[in-house]
Write a protein that holds these residues in place. Structure first.
Motif, short mmCIF file in Angstrom:
data_model
loop_
_atom_site.label_atom_id
_atom_site.label_comp_id
_atom_site.label_asym_id
_atom_site.label_seq_id
_atom_site.Cartn_x
_atom_site.Cartn_y
_atom_site.Cartn_z
N SER A 196 -4.47 -9.34 11.63
CA SER A 196 -3.77 -8.83 10.45
C SER A 196 -2.34 -8.44 10.84
N GLY A 221 -7.32 -0.01 -4.11
CA GLY A 221 -8.30 -0.40 -3.09
C GLY A 221 -8.87 0.77 -2.31
N GLY A 222 -8.50 2.01 -2.67
CA GLY A 222 -9.08 3.18 -2.02
C GLY A 222 -8.15 3.85 -1.02
N ALA A 258 -4.60 1.95 -0.16
CA ALA A 258 -4.68 0.49 -0.15
C ALA A 258 -4.49 -0.10 -1.54
N SER A 281 0.86 -1.18 0.00
CA SER A 281 0.00 0.00 0.00
C SER A 281 0.90 1.23 0.00
N HIS A 301 -5.09 -3.36 -2.05
CA HIS A 301 -6.26 -4.24 -2.16
C HIS A 301 -7.24 -3.90 -1.04
N GLU A 302 -7.37 -4.81 -0.08
CA GLU A 302 -8.37 -4.59 0.97
C GLU A 302 -7.74 -4.14 2.29
N GLU A 303 -6.42 -3.85 2.30
CA GLU A 303 -5.77 -3.45 3.55
C GLU A 303 -6.35 -2.13 4.05
N ARG A 304 -6.36 -1.95 5.37
CA ARG A 304 -6.86 -0.73 5.97
C ARG A 304 -5.97 -0.31 7.14
N GLY A 309 -2.12 -3.22 -9.15
CA GLY A 309 -2.49 -4.06 -8.01
C GLY A 309 -1.52 -5.20 -7.78
N ARG A 312 -1.45 -11.54 -7.91
CA ARG A 312 -1.15 -10.31 -7.18
C ARG A 312 0.33 -10.14 -6.83
N THR A 333 -8.02 5.82 2.72
CA THR A 333 -8.69 6.02 4.01
C THR A 333 -7.92 7.06 4.81
#
Length: 611
Positions: A90, A33-34, A49, A2, A51-54, A487, A350, A36
């Motif tokens: 995680s 993945g966006g 991100a 990320s 992928h789906e990491e936050r 990605g 990936r 935040t």
């Protein structure tokens, strides 16, 4: 993988949300993945991100954690820290638990590739770190009470409080190909967090320190085979650890060389993951083509290999905006790798593995012969003479290199080389004299000559190559940016802390052997690689491809660049001399091709930056 971005102002009660988002979005290519954002008592933090990491926000403790990377010692950390979600925790949750347990020294307990930032609002502390080998990038700048940090240097530079300006010494180091400073960026006001470093800022006071410098105990085994067996075990684990999260399969960028083929072969042995290799092929330049070795991998190991036509996909890209930050002039074969990433994304992968770092790790040091002689082992002399005779070469030069040169001060060495007629590396005519003077470029061209101690010449040279003057992080950081928009995360099994510590700990004779490059890797891959690959003697040189690309594919593009080069106005290059050098190259006259290519890359980079 990320991207990280943050602003901390120890004198301000809050960070403007619009400014944080604007600067974070400069690296939106890192965030399929966006993005935040979190705001917490004088700090604004953004996580980009892949992928789906936050990010992780602990509202009760007032701690926010941004993490980019992978932890490879998860079982050990879970057993020691007992996180609330157990084995489901995680990597970011494990990092927070490690910080709460051990504080700043948690970095000593982490294994993997990572960059992270922790804002501990209760303690008014910003804590950032990168992995021991600097695989994941992190940059920062401090202006008064404000600290801005980011994965990309350009994001930091774009903060209104951070001054513009290039770091000319880094540009000179790049041109001289002597390795840039791992703690500086190409921008004067922006620092890079170097390999194995952490930075802590409390109440506006910042300190940076090195937390990892390998000093393992010496390892001794009873048999030579034991060293190769243990090396293979560690390398297999390094490969296996890097297949986590691969998706439908793990991709391997595979040449015909020993390093990438070893990675591909060991990836096949990793549990629970398929493997597909991608290899560059050359139809116009058979001297660059390595299909014979990829065919051996397919025929003997049943490895699936996809050819990628390098001559077709390479492009200079000087006229097009890039989907990544212009952090460095380094270019690489971006459009060729882009084709690999396109295919991997379409096929559901990936992760791409590379053999990068093997040359740095496994070159060893021929100075072991001088060290042996110092210890009274006269057979070292006999081995060098025998080797020279087997190659039908005079023994004087290797004897000088191994037994006399290491003892000489740098000035005496230069004098003797000059007296013996060895050609010095000259300053190219297109380098502007004022730039050469400002950056002491002539000294950089002389190269790095570390101080040697008679007791440990070889070990010190290995340490210098791996730690003090390493450059492997340059390519790793470039691939980090290049692959993100697809990605894809690129990982490097040879750039593993465990391997580095092992190589530095074992006898130098196990790593270096005259006439047998990468001795320990060749021995360790017996029965795993095809013999035609394992015993390959010569390394492919891709200089003909660079010459073809510059003369034919990019000729008009470069001539257009050099009509009015920005580098001329900045007095880095002499514009007329730069044009003359390139036209001389086109006409077949000898020029220093490496320096010319790097100079073209600098000109393109300056145009992208537009400071």
């Amino acid at each position: 993988m990320s991207g990280l971005f943050g602003i901390v102002d120890f004198a301000a009660p809050r960070i403007e949300p619009e400014e944080l988002r604007r600067l974070a979005e400069l690296a939106s290519y890192r965030a399929p993945g966006g993005i935040t954002c979190h705001f917490l008592e004088g700090a604004g933090l953004a996580h980009l991100a892949l992928h789906e990491e936050r990010p992780l926000l602990d509202s009760e403790r007032k701690i926010c954690v941004l993490f980019d990377g992978r932890l490879d010692n998860r079982p050990e950390l879970i057993a020691r820290l007992s996180p609330a979600r157990g084995a489901e925790a995680s990597d970011t949750e494990l990092l927070l638990a490690a910080y709460l347990e051990w504080g700043e020294v948690c970095t000593d307990r982490l294994l993997g590739d990572f960059a992270f930032a922790i804002w501990d609002a209760g303690r008014r502390r910003l804590f950032c770190a990168v992995d021991p080998l600097g695989i994941k990038p992190l940059h920062y700048a401090q202006v008064g009470s404000l600290i801005c940090f980011a994965s990309d240097a350009v994001q930091v530079l774009q903060h209104p409080a951070v001054p513009d300006g290039y770091n000319e010494v880094e540009i000179a180091a790049y041109l001289a190909d002597c390795g840039e400073d791992p703690e500086r960026s190409f921008f004067a006001a922006v620092h890079k967090l170097g390999p194995g470093r952490r930075v802590v800022a409390e109440n506006g006071v910042l300190r940076a320190e090195r937390y990892w410098s390998p000093a393992p105990k010496e390892i001794r085994y009873p048999r030579d085979e034991d060293y190769a067996d243990r090396f293979r075990e560690i390398l297999q684990q390094a490969v296996t650890d890097r297949t986590r999260g691969a998706g439908s399969f793990v991709g391997v960028a595979m040449s015909g060389g020993l390093d990438s083929t070893s990675v591909a072969a060991l990836a096949q042995r990793a549990p629970g993951v398929g493997v597909r290799a991608y290899t560059f092929v050359f139809d116009q330049l058979p001297e660059c083509d390595e299909r014979a070795y990829s065919r051996a991998m397919t025929e003997e190991l049943r490895l699936e290999v996809e050819p990628v036509e390098a001559e077709r996909f390479w492009s200079l890209e000087s006229r097009n905006p890039l989907p990544l930050s212009a952090d460095t002039p380094f270019m690489g074969w971006r459009t060729c790798y882009q084709e690999i990433f396109r295919r991997m994304t379409a096929q559901g992968s990936r992760i791409m593995l590379m053999g990068h770092g093997g040359d740095d790790l496994l070159s060893g040091s021929s100075l072991i012969f001088g060290e042996r002689l110092w210890r009274g082992d006269w057979t070292a002399l006999q081995e060098i003479v025998r080797y020279a005779r087997s190659r039908r070469r005079p023994a004087l030069r290797p004897l000088y290199q191994q037994f006399i040169d290491p003892c000489l001060p740098a000035r005496a060495d230069r004098f003797l080389r000059s007296a013996l007629g060895r050609r010095k590396r000259k300053l190219p005519a297109w380098i502007h004299p004022s730039f050469a003077h400002r950056t002491d470029l002539t000294k950089l061209l002389k190269g790095f000559r570390p101080r040697k101690t008679q007791a440990a010449w070889a070990r010190q040279e290995i340490y210098d190559n791996l730690i003090e003057k390493s450059w492997y992080w340059r390519l790793a950081n470039w691939h980090d940016r290049n692959a993100a928009s697809f990605g894809i995360e690129v990982r490097y099994p040879f750039l593993d802390r465990r391997l580095f510590e092992y190589i530095i700990a074992i006898p130098e004779e196990q790593v270096f052997q005259l006439g047998r490059h990468k001795n320990i890797l060749r021995r360790s891959m017996t029965g795993i690689l095809p013999e035609s690959v394992r015993e390959r003697k010569k390394k492919t040189r891709f200089v003909p491809f660079l010459e073809l690309a510059l003369r034919e594919k990019a000729r008009e593009e470069i001539l257009e660049l050099l009509r009015a080069p920005i580098s001329g106005g900045l007095e880095i290059f002499d514009g007329k001399g730069f044009r003359t050098a390139f036209t001389s190259f086109l006409s077949g006259k000898p020029v220093e091709l490496g320096m010319l290519w790097y100079s073209i890359a600098v000109e393109i980079w300056l145009r992208r930056c537009e400071l």
